[in-house]
Scaffold this active site. Sequence first.
Site, PDB file in Angstrom:
ATOM      1  CE  LYS A 259       3.275   2.513  -5.435  1.00 42.69           C
ATOM      2  NZ  LYS A 259       2.165   1.994  -6.194  1.00 42.69           N
ATOM      3  NE  ARG A 260       1.578   0.280   5.731  1.00 42.32           N
ATOM      4  CZ  ARG A 260       2.558   0.041   6.579  1.00 42.32           C
ATOM      5  NH1 ARG A 260       3.055   1.010   7.305  1.00 42.32           N
ATOM      6  NH2 ARG A 260       3.066  -1.168   6.710  1.00 42.32           N
TER       7      ARG A 260
END
Length: 492
Positions: A259-260
């Site tokens: 996600k990062r």
Amino acid sequence: MSNKQLVRVRFAPSPTGDLHVGNIRTALFDWAYARHTGGKLIFRIEDTDTERVTDQYIKAAIETLKWLGLNWDEGPEVGGEYGPYLQSQRLEIYATWAQKFLDQKDAYHCYCSAEELEDRRQAQMKNNQAPGYDGKCRDLSADQVEKFKQEGRKPVVRMRMPDGETVFTDAIRGEVRFEHKYVPDFVLARADGSPLYTLAVAVDDVLMKITHVLRGEDLLSSTPRQIRVYQAMGVKPEQYPVFAHLPFVMGQDNAKLSKRNGEVSIAWYREQGFLPEAICNYLALLGWSPGDDRENITMAELVELFTVERVNSSPARFDMKKLEAINGDKIRALKLEEFLDRSLPFLINAKVISGSADEIEIVKSALPIIQERIVKLAEIPQMLSFLFIKDFKVAAEEVSKITDEASQNVLKVALSKVEALTSWDHASIESSLRKALIDDLGLKPRVAFSALRIAVTGSHISPPLFESLQLLGKARSIDRIKALPNAIVTGK
Ligand code: GLU
């Protein structure tokens, strides 16, 4: 990867959110392998973590696979001989096996509390020892057990890992070895009886007669524990499934895609107007190669060509630009009717049209002129809205681009030319305007046409200008140009 029996390969997500690129790359390879070999794809939902895996995510996962065209032979909605295919409906099966392992002394009750385990883990780390269960409850005497029970402790079921090592051949990585001193005794079931992933996954792979496990590399390190469960179930090594651990997918920054660094759900790609066939095409190339450098492949070609031997063991890099390029290619390859079907939901959702027959006809005539220009279907509403807006107004920031004298002059000349036109097709419009603005006034095309584009479409980004004018019709085109000075005066 050869295996004479009928191939049974499974996709076994734990949907704790919407499925993302990594999950779908695995699903796609599982599917392609099943289809290539004429085997079966088993879709199993690993939802024993009921707090994190919700019904909503399970439904979404099913929907996503369907949308992508990754059909399964056994699993939710289709059933099958070895169901149920939701692990939450198989809890008794896991409990029975956990009890069997206890009876066989392959497993034991462990009474250590979470705090005790944590304290010992800290001490191991301090002493530079590999952290992990130290075997404290392996051989408790009856008295010790009694004492723990009296203290009110509830035991977990822990698998005994024998000395030695686990060696297996991964179809992508070759021989893989795990020394058991780094694979401590592990928990199979919690104190409340609920199973852990390692127990459920291994029991199901055996009971569902899985022959091939193609899954992400992050699960490689759990393999010796699963093999330990197979052994306790009495499965012979030659009956273990073939393991193939797919390479990690890295983000543009070379860190594992997460996600990062930009990994988003497949639902997001769908909303953006990526076509399912483009997503599958692109993901197929993440770690696999068709054997040559082609980048555009169909699902049929993927099925024909997919072999595990062509899966690379080194990490693959996710490249949004490449996905967009493939999506653009797939959009250009759509037949008009198909393109229309796929575009309409985007236009309706964006409230550009309500979906009436008249509107659909206009969309149909407009789509060919934008087919070359877009990479995602979500661009369509913005591209075509100028055709449907009733109270047409040019936004202030666009108006500000055409208030200069040169632009005003272009609009004046253009207006007189289009008013005089007797036939309203894009070729006539173009030749008349080119003559007046480029040949006679000596303007550069960009300067000449951008004012007109803003005037009639409301944006400097639009489908080709002359086709847009044709689609808009003569009267409306003229009205819009005429309305402009007014807009400029009032600054609207
Ligand atoms: N349910 C596991 C996960 O989503 C994968 C199980 C497996 O493929 O072995 O991480």
